[in-house]
Every structure is written in structure tokens, then in C-alpha cells.
Design an enzyme around this catalytic site. Structure first.
Site, PDB file in Angstrom:
ATOM      1  N   ARG A 139       8.651  13.779 -33.883  1.00  0.00           N
ATOM      2  CA  ARG A 139       9.390  12.813 -33.052  1.00  0.00           C
ATOM      3  C   ARG A 139      10.559  12.167 -33.800  1.00  0.00           C
ATOM      4  NH1 ARG A 139       6.291  10.880 -28.515  1.00  0.00           N
ATOM      5  NH2 ARG A 139       5.364  12.766 -27.700  1.00  0.00           N
ATOM      6  N   ARG A 169      13.463   7.837 -29.425  1.00  0.00           N
ATOM      7  CA  ARG A 169      13.847   6.453 -29.152  1.00  0.00           C
ATOM      8  C   ARG A 169      14.050   5.571 -30.371  1.00  0.00           C
ATOM      9  NH1 ARG A 169       9.313   5.454 -24.760  1.00  0.00           N
ATOM     10  NH2 ARG A 169       8.391   6.992 -26.135  1.00  0.00           N
ATOM     11  N   ARG A 184      20.831   9.108 -23.772  1.00  0.00           N
ATOM     12  CA  ARG A 184      19.850   9.282 -22.697  1.00  0.00           C
ATOM     13  C   ARG A 184      20.050   8.299 -21.540  1.00  0.00           C
ATOM     14  NH1 ARG A 184      14.782  10.430 -22.817  1.00  0.00           N
ATOM     15  NH2 ARG A 184      15.031   9.833 -20.652  1.00  0.00           N
ATOM     16  N   ASP A 195       9.850  18.995 -24.782  1.00  0.00           N
ATOM     17  CA  ASP A 195       8.531  18.399 -24.639  1.00  0.00           C
ATOM     18  C   ASP A 195       7.524  19.510 -24.378  1.00  0.00           C
ATOM     19  OD1 ASP A 195       7.259  15.530 -24.354  1.00  0.00           O
ATOM     20  OD2 ASP A 195       6.237  16.842 -22.946  1.00  0.00           O
TER      21      ASP A 195
HETATM   22  O1  CP3 Z   1      11.651  15.011 -32.460  1.00  0.00           O
HETATM   23  C1  CP3 Z   1      10.734  15.698 -31.967  1.00  0.00           C
HETATM   24  O2  CP3 Z   1       9.583  15.722 -32.462  1.00  0.00           O
HETATM   25  C2  CP3 Z   1      11.049  16.637 -30.808  1.00  0.00           C
HETATM   26  C3  CP3 Z   1      10.769  16.111 -29.544  1.00  0.00           C
HETATM   27  C4  CP3 Z   1       9.386  16.068 -28.942  1.00  0.00           C
HETATM   28  C5  CP3 Z   1       9.165  15.310 -27.776  1.00  0.00           C
HETATM   29  N1  CP3 Z   1       7.901  15.564 -27.346  1.00  0.00           N
HETATM   30  C6  CP3 Z   1      10.167  14.457 -27.143  1.00  0.00           C
HETATM   31  C7  CP3 Z   1       9.711  13.345 -26.283  1.00  0.00           C
HETATM   32  C8  CP3 Z   1       8.205  16.741 -29.239  1.00  0.00           C
HETATM   33  C9  CP3 Z   1       7.888  17.664 -30.404  1.00  0.00           C
HETATM   34  C10 CP3 Z   1       7.265  16.406 -28.214  1.00  0.00           C
HETATM   35  C11 CP3 Z   1       5.917  16.987 -28.145  1.00  0.00           C
HETATM   36  C12 CP3 Z   1       4.890  16.277 -27.348  1.00  0.00           C
HETATM   37  N2  CP3 Z   1       5.000  15.732 -26.093  1.00  0.00           N
HETATM   38  C13 CP3 Z   1       3.551  16.159 -27.752  1.00  0.00           C
HETATM   39  C14 CP3 Z   1       2.985  16.685 -29.034  1.00  0.00           C
HETATM   40  C15 CP3 Z   1       3.360  15.800 -30.159  1.00  0.00           C
HETATM   41  C16 CP3 Z   1       2.524  14.547 -30.271  1.00  0.00           C
HETATM   42  O3  CP3 Z   1       3.108  13.463 -30.194  1.00  0.00           O
HETATM   43  O4  CP3 Z   1       1.322  14.682 -30.462  1.00  0.00           O
HETATM   44  C17 CP3 Z   1       2.857  15.479 -26.732  1.00  0.00           C
HETATM   45  C18 CP3 Z   1       1.394  15.091 -26.738  1.00  0.00           C
HETATM   46  C19 CP3 Z   1       3.783  15.225 -25.692  1.00  0.00           C
HETATM   47  C20 CP3 Z   1       3.537  14.565 -24.388  1.00  0.00           C
HETATM   48  C21 CP3 Z   1       4.400  13.356 -24.266  1.00  0.00           C
HETATM   49  N3  CP3 Z   1       5.720  13.397 -23.862  1.00  0.00           N
HETATM   50  C22 CP3 Z   1       4.118  12.004 -24.622  1.00  0.00           C
HETATM   51  C23 CP3 Z   1       2.786  11.509 -25.117  1.00  0.00           C
HETATM   52  C24 CP3 Z   1       5.292  11.258 -24.412  1.00  0.00           C
HETATM   53  C25 CP3 Z   1       5.543   9.797 -24.734  1.00  0.00           C
HETATM   54  C26 CP3 Z   1       5.481   8.915 -23.547  1.00  0.00           C
HETATM   55  C27 CP3 Z   1       6.242   7.638 -23.841  1.00  0.00           C
HETATM   56  O5  CP3 Z   1       7.258   7.420 -23.160  1.00  0.00           O
HETATM   57  O6  CP3 Z   1       5.859   6.910 -24.760  1.00  0.00           O
HETATM   58  C28 CP3 Z   1       6.275  12.150 -23.933  1.00  0.00           C
HETATM   59  C29 CP3 Z   1       7.680  11.836 -23.627  1.00  0.00           C
HETATM   60  C30 CP3 Z   1       8.634  12.159 -24.713  1.00  0.00           C
HETATM   61  N4  CP3 Z   1       8.683  13.352 -25.354  1.00  0.00           N
HETATM   62  C31 CP3 Z   1       9.656  11.325 -25.229  1.00  0.00           C
HETATM   63  C32 CP3 Z   1      10.349  12.064 -26.190  1.00  0.00           C
HETATM   64  C33 CP3 Z   1      11.555  11.654 -26.981  1.00  0.00           C
HETATM   65  C34 CP3 Z   1       9.966   9.924 -24.746  1.00  0.00           C
HETATM   66  C35 CP3 Z   1      10.749  10.021 -23.485  1.00  0.00           C
HETATM   67  C36 CP3 Z   1      12.015   9.198 -23.497  1.00  0.00           C
HETATM   68  O7  CP3 Z   1      12.741   9.142 -24.528  1.00  0.00           O
HETATM   69  O8  CP3 Z   1      12.320   8.642 -22.425  1.00  0.00           O
END
Ligand code: CP3
Length: 355
Positions: free
Chosen positions: A39, A43, A52, A88
Site C-alpha cells: 500500500r 492515501r 483521486r 485492487d
Molecule cells: O500500493 C499498493 O500496495 C498497490 C495498491 C493496492 C490496493 N489494494 C489499492 C487500494 C493493493 C496491493 C491492494 C490489495 C488489496 N485490496 C488487498 C490485499 C492487501 C492487504 O491489504 O492485505 C486487500 C485485502 C484489498 C481489499 C481492499 N481494497 C481493502 C481492504 C481496501 C481498503 C478499504 C478502505 O477504504 O480503507 C480496499 C480499497 C483500496 N485498495 C484503496 C487503495 C489505495 C483505498 C481506496 C481509496 O483510495 O479510495
């Protein structure tokens, strides 16, 4: 099985072969211990929040220019040793027509949870055209990044199945486990399909220029080793087997201290370790065959710098005994993190490891 071999012009055959990340994954010593953050794009960066503004998460995941720019932001700012492509884990599911959204502050949410054999049968194979803008971004990034490897990724079958069956994020994965224990045959059918989708997505990213991949099984720590071996291992193995030989493969989950040796046998070169198990202890559990990635507790990023510094030094000291160490956090960067602290951590890891 789809067998993809690397082309002669693939970055792994030229620009990224001697990168710190690829060397560490292959258990060879580079000039520094490589460092990147799960991540790292997201954010915590004001430049990400600005880009975004007014764009829904899933729309940004299918927009080539946004994927490229957001992926590069943390590389420019922190000088990390790898980029992870911005996407994602649910993107390939969206791409094959699953009705879902990513809700801010919550995560992936399905319009309808998977329950029946008909729901499972609707999960079709992933085709390159389904993710064309994503693959264009991977190609552009590989060219732009030069000697810095791009890490491709996918969600592992268990973690994807959990989102599909629960209909959204879950703390206890009760419905998922009830499905797994109660309808084992349908469970294996579902995970078989998810393995092919994840494996294909990984192989396509590699084909378009990713130099390493990470398979995220974020929530599989909810299972015992016995259940992991029976219900999950064959599917994670099938997904990883679709990645061309010679490409470093990282496998990560949270709370997986009891599962690490089994996760290694899924076909990983590198095991991601969360903050609960010290790296030297993890190494003793899995034996010599693996490099390890981790594992600073993300919560420590909010402590005074002296505490952060001492903790980074402690992770590095324990990592010293490993045959390959990729520095990372024990899980993703929290959105509230001060990005300057991340930059200082990168600098410190490089300084310690080049002494
Ligand atoms: O920098 C990186 O690592 C690349 C981007 C990345 C995202 N999601 C962007 C994202 C990666 C590798 C993921 C994988 C992901 N998504 C996982 C596996 C990694 C982990 O954390 O265990 C999982 C379980 C998800 C599912 C998911 N998507 C979650 C739990 C969330 C967060 C919800 C929240 O808003 O707190 C997301 C949304 C997400 N994925 C965001 C980002 C940058 C936030 C959305 C936003 O910026 O509006």
C-alpha cells in the site's frame, strides 16, 4: 495450463535482473537490502489524494494514465526499490462482470454474495481484453521504471472467496467457513475458478513487463494449518503454477505464523511475514529454501522517530541471518501515515545494509 515464457526483451532478462529486489528474492546478495511497502501507493500521499479527487476507486483502476501515475508516485517520493502496480484484488473479478464496488473506508462490497452453484458457474475465465487498460499500464510502467522492478499482484483464492461469499469485508469469515465445511465440493469448484483467474492475471502482468509477483492471501490466517492444507493449498499452488518459471514469487498473508511452511509449499520464493513473528523465528520455521519479506509493525510508524529507528534496526538485525531479506511492513501502510517517515525508513534501511 497457459504456459507463458519470458521474451528475450523482458525486463527480467535485461534491466531488472540485477536489481536488489530480484537478487534478494533469489537469495543472492545485492548492494542494499531492498525495501518497498505494501500500500505504498495510496492515501498516505497528498499527491495521490489530489489525483483521486472526484474519481471512484474502481474507475481509477481501469484508467491507464492514472494507474501509471499513481504507481510511480511512491517510487519518486520514497526511492523504494520496487513499484507495485496500482490496482485492487477485486479488479479481475470486476473485469469478468462481477457486480461489485470498492466503498471508501470499507473495502470491496458485492451487489450479491455468492451462494449457489449457479453463482459459482457465472465466474468465467479472465481474458486479456477484460483488463486491456490495466495491461497497457503495466507495459508503460515497465518501460518507465527501467532498472526498478514492477511487482504485479493478485488476490489468492481464499481471500477472494471470502469477499465473494461474505458479500464484503468480514472479521470472522463465518459464512466463508460455513461454505467451506458445508459444501466442500462447491468450495473447491469456486476456488479452482478463482485460482485460474488469479493465475491468469499474474501471468498476463508478467508477460507485459512485471518482474516479480505477489499473491495476497490477506485473510487466510483465519484458518488452521489442517484446513489450509485441505481447502486452500492446492488452489494457491495452482495460481502460482501459472506464473512463468524464473519470476520471483512472493506470498503474503496476515496472522499466518502457523501457516508459513505450508504457504512456502504453495510455490513461493519469498514468504511475506506479518509483524507477529520475528524474521529469524520465521526463518527457523520455514527452513533455508526461502527469502523472507517484512516485517515492521505499521503501527510503529506513528511512534517518535527514535523508536521507529530502533525498530527498523531490530528488523534488520533479525533479517541478517536470512539468505534473502526484502524489507517491508508487516501489513499495508495505514492511510494516516506521515509519508516523510516512510522516506526516512527507506533511507535508513539502505544506510544500514550498505555498511
Ligand atoms: O500500493 C499498493 O500496495 C498497490 C495498491 C493496492 C490496493 N489494494 C489499492 C487500494 C493493493 C496491493 C491492494 C490489495 C488489496 N485490496 C488487498 C490485499 C492487501 C492487504 O491489504 O492485505 C486487500 C485485502 C484489498 C481489499 C481492499 N481494497 C481493502 C481492504 C481496501 C481498503 C478499504 C478502505 O477504504 O480503507 C480496499 C480499497 C483500496 N485498495 C484503496 C487503495 C489505495 C483505498 C481506496 C481509496 O483510495 O479510495
Amino acid at each position: 495450463m497457459d504456459h507463458v515464457t519470458l521474451s528475450a526483451t523482458h525486463p527480467l532478462n535485461s534491466s531488472t535482473a540485477d536489481s536488489a529486489l530480484v537478487l534478494a528474492a533469489r537469495q543472492q546478495r545485492g548492494e542494499v537490502t531492498p525495501v518497498w511497502f505494501m500500500r505504498q501507493a495510496g492515501r498516505s500521499l497528498p499527491e495521490y489524494r489530489a489525483l483521486r479527487e472526484g474519481v471512484a476507486m474502481l474507475d481509477s483502476c481501469f484508467n491507464t494514465d492514472l494507474i501509471v501515475e499513481i504507481t510511480l508516485q511512491p517510487v519518486r517520493r520514497h526511492h523504494v526499490d520496487a513499484a507495485i502496480f496500482f490496482s485492487d484484488i477485486v479488479v479481475p473479478l470486476k473485469a469478468i462482470g462481477v457486480d461489485l464496488d470498492i466503498v471508501p473506508g470499507r473495502g470491496p462490497v458485492m451487489a450479491k454474495a455468492v451462494q449457489t452453484s449457479g453463482d459459482v458457474a457465472a465466474l468465467r475465465e479472465l481474458e486479456p481484453d477484460d483488463v486491456a487498460p490495466v495491461l497497457d499500464a503495466v507495459g508503460a510502467l515497465a518501460a518507465e521504471l527501467g532498472a526498478t522492478p514492477l511487482i504485479g499482484f493478485a488476490g489468492a483464492p481464499f481471500t477472494l472467496a471470502s469477499y465473494l461469499i461474505e458479500g464484503g469485508p468480514s472479521r470472522d469469515h463465518l459464512r466463508t467457513k460455513a461454505f467451506m465445511y458445508g459444501q466442500p465440493q462447491l468450495w473447491h469448484e469456486l476456488c479452482g475458478r478463482l485460482a485460474r483467474i488469479a493465475g491468469r492475471f499474474l501471468a498476463l502482468q508478467v508477460e507485459h513487463g512485471a518482474s516479480a509477483i505477489q499473491l495476497f492471501d490477506s485473510w487466510v490466517g483465519a484458518l488452521s494449518a489442517v484446513d489450509y492444507e485441505r481447502f486452500v493449498l492446492p488452489h494457491s499452488q495452482a495460481a502460482l503454477a501459472m506464473v512463468p518459471a524464473g519470476v520471483p514469487k512472493i506470498h503474503f498473508g496476515v496472522g499466518t505464523g502457523e501457516l508459513l511452511p505450508l504457504m512456502g509449499s504453495a510455490g513461493a520464493d519469498v514468504l511475506g511475514v506479518d509483524f507477529r513473528v520475528p524474521l529469524d523465528v520465521a526463518a527457523a520455521r520455514v527452513g533455508n529454501g526461502y527469502a523472507l519479506q517484512g516485517n515492521l509493525d505499521p503501527a510503529l510508524l506513528f511512534a517518535p522517530w527514535q523508536v521507529v529507528e530502533a525498530s527498523v534496526r531490530e528488523v534488520m538485525r533479525r533479517g541478517d541471518v536470512l539468505s534473502g531479506h526484502i524489507f517491508n511492513l508487516g501489513h499495508g501502510v495505514p492511510p494516516e501515515t506521515d509519508p516523510d517517515v516512510l522516506s526516512r525508513v527507506v533511507e535508513l534501511v539502505h544506510e544500514i545494509s550498505s555498511q
